[in-house]
Design a protein around this motif. Structure first.
Motif, mmCIF file in Angstrom:
data_model
loop_
_atom_site.group_PDB
_atom_site.id
_atom_site.type_symbol
_atom_site.label_atom_id
_atom_site.label_comp_id
_atom_site.label_asym_id
_atom_site.label_seq_id
_atom_site.Cartn_x
_atom_site.Cartn_y
_atom_site.Cartn_z
ATOM 1 N N ASP A 86 -8.031 2.765 -10.833
ATOM 2 C CA ASP A 86 -8.718 2.608 -9.440
ATOM 3 C C ASP A 86 -7.541 1.790 -8.441
ATOM 4 O O ASP A 86 -7.907 1.566 -7.275
ATOM 5 C CB ASP A 86 -9.994 1.742 -9.163
ATOM 6 N N ALA A 87 -6.356 1.435 -9.035
ATOM 7 C CA ALA A 87 -5.457 0.938 -8.158
ATOM 8 C C ALA A 87 -4.694 1.999 -7.361
ATOM 9 O O ALA A 87 -4.318 3.129 -7.867
ATOM 10 C CB ALA A 87 -4.256 0.226 -9.057
ATOM 11 N N ARG A 88 -4.585 1.402 -5.976
ATOM 12 C CA ARG A 88 -3.836 2.578 -5.137
ATOM 13 C C ARG A 88 -2.349 2.240 -5.484
ATOM 14 O O ARG A 88 -1.732 1.337 -6.126
ATOM 15 C CB ARG A 88 -3.759 1.830 -3.675
ATOM 16 N N ALA A 89 -1.346 3.264 -4.983
ATOM 17 C CA ALA A 89 0.028 3.230 -5.103
ATOM 18 C C ALA A 89 0.605 2.074 -4.409
ATOM 19 O O ALA A 89 1.863 1.632 -5.074
ATOM 20 C CB ALA A 89 0.599 4.567 -4.342
ATOM 21 N N GLU A 90 0.073 1.530 -3.617
ATOM 22 C CA GLU A 90 0.324 0.570 -2.750
ATOM 23 C C GLU A 90 0.656 -1.062 -3.662
ATOM 24 O O GLU A 90 1.353 -1.865 -3.427
ATOM 25 C CB GLU A 90 -0.621 -0.043 -1.680
ATOM 26 N N VAL A 91 -0.050 -0.990 -4.769
ATOM 27 C CA VAL A 91 0.165 -1.946 -5.990
ATOM 28 C C VAL A 91 1.812 -2.208 -6.296
ATOM 29 O O VAL A 91 2.185 -3.266 -6.291
ATOM 30 C CB VAL A 91 -0.674 -1.886 -7.097
ATOM 31 N N TRP A 92 2.163 -1.083 -6.418
ATOM 32 C CA TRP A 92 3.752 -0.871 -6.942
ATOM 33 C C TRP A 92 4.625 -0.817 -5.728
ATOM 34 O O TRP A 92 5.985 -1.442 -5.854
ATOM 35 C CB TRP A 92 3.832 0.461 -7.910
ATOM 36 N N GLN A 93 4.104 -0.444 -4.736
ATOM 37 C CA GLN A 93 5.046 -0.175 -3.448
ATOM 38 C C GLN A 93 5.321 -1.755 -2.884
ATOM 39 O O GLN A 93 5.897 -1.799 -2.031
ATOM 40 C CB GLN A 93 4.564 0.939 -2.498
ATOM 41 N N ARG A 94 4.026 -2.438 -2.658
ATOM 42 C CA ARG A 94 4.004 -3.761 -2.016
ATOM 43 C C ARG A 94 3.668 -4.827 -2.942
ATOM 44 O O ARG A 94 2.927 -5.620 -2.938
ATOM 45 C CB ARG A 94 2.899 -3.521 -1.080
ATOM 46 N N GLN A 95 4.619 -4.967 -3.962
ATOM 47 C CA GLN A 95 4.362 -5.921 -5.011
ATOM 48 C C GLN A 95 4.330 -7.282 -4.694
ATOM 49 O O GLN A 95 3.698 -8.345 -5.025
ATOM 50 C CB GLN A 95 5.671 -5.846 -5.981
ATOM 51 N N GLU A 96 5.030 -7.667 -3.490
ATOM 52 C CA GLU A 96 5.166 -8.997 -2.864
ATOM 53 C C GLU A 96 3.613 -9.489 -2.592
ATOM 54 O O GLU A 96 3.323 -10.609 -2.946
ATOM 55 C CB GLU A 96 6.245 -9.097 -1.892
ATOM 56 N N ARG A 97 3.193 -8.538 -1.790
ATOM 57 C CA ARG A 97 1.797 -8.890 -1.199
ATOM 58 C C ARG A 97 0.723 -8.792 -2.290
ATOM 59 O O ARG A 97 0.053 -9.738 -2.401
ATOM 60 C CB ARG A 97 1.319 -7.916 -0.306
ATOM 61 N N PHE A 98 0.983 -7.904 -3.321
ATOM 62 C CA PHE A 98 0.062 -8.030 -4.540
ATOM 63 C C PHE A 98 -0.256 -9.262 -5.380
ATOM 64 O O PHE A 98 -0.924 -9.733 -5.454
ATOM 65 C CB PHE A 98 0.348 -6.878 -5.554
ATOM 66 N N GLN A 99 1.151 -9.634 -5.407
ATOM 67 C CA GLN A 99 1.407 -10.954 -6.229
ATOM 68 C C GLN A 99 0.812 -12.133 -5.500
ATOM 69 O O GLN A 99 0.594 -12.998 -6.154
ATOM 70 C CB GLN A 99 2.791 -11.108 -6.718
ATOM 71 N N GLN A 100 1.212 -12.183 -4.243
ATOM 72 C CA GLN A 100 0.629 -13.121 -3.389
ATOM 73 C C GLN A 100 -0.893 -13.179 -3.518
ATOM 74 O O GLN A 100 -1.419 -14.347 -3.650
ATOM 75 C CB GLN A 100 0.940 -12.960 -1.895
ATOM 76 N N LEU A 101 -1.769 -12.187 -3.277
ATOM 77 C CA LEU A 101 -3.080 -12.169 -3.607
ATOM 78 C C LEU A 101 -3.526 -12.600 -4.856
ATOM 79 O O LEU A 101 -4.774 -13.229 -5.030
ATOM 80 C CB LEU A 101 -3.555 -10.803 -3.111
#
Length: 150
Positions: free
Chosen positions: A89-104
């Motif tokens: 259920d993860a969007r592709a953005e998880v891998w495209q926006r790693q910095e933001r994902f890791q921040q959250l």
């Protein structure tokens, strides 16, 4: 003849149903299992605060500690690149926006850590814990809004 057709149809249905399963040892399977445990723990804590489940300080503290332990785990099961196939259920953005994902992810870890720390100081009161549980829930929701397919 009828029995063999029925058996063949049953076998075909079983094989088709098995194709949708996620390998529990895959990164996807591991993180899905952790997220399910996190949801269960969070729902129990929220249920105690909202009166769906009787409030029990010891159980609440144990649940908060367990949730904090779980919150540290799923991130290691997100490989550098998205897995092919699977039922994520993860969007592709998880891998495209790693910095933001890791921040959250880090913000959620901080929220569960603060909740667990607050339960170490009895007596536990729902009105004191409610904002901390809300912060955890908001952390989950914020990440889901940005990075999960609904």
């Amino acid at each position: 003849m009828m029995k063999s057709k029925l058996l063949l149809a049953l076998l075909a249905c079983t094989l088709i149903a098995g194709c949708d399963r996620v390998d529990p040892n895959s990164p996807l399977g591991k993180r899905q299992a952790i997220f399910k445990q996190m949801l269960k723990s969070s729902e129990e804590l929220g249920g105690m605060l909202r009166g769906r489940i009787p409030f029990n300080g010891e159980q609440f503290a144990a649940g908060a500690k367990h949730l904090d332990e779980l919150a540290q785990q799923p991130w290691q099961h997100f490989p550098q690149q998205r897995e092919e196939g699977g039922d994520s259920d993860a969007r592709a953005e998880v891998w495209q926006r790693q910095e933001r994902f890791q921040q959250l992810a880090h913000e959620l870890e901080q929220a569960t850590g603060a909740l667990a720390a607050a339960t170490a100081q009895p007596p536990l009161k729902a009105e004191t814990l409610a904002p901390l549980v809300q912060r955890v829930e908001d952390g989950c929701e914020g990440c889901h809004k940005e990075f999960r397919v609904y």
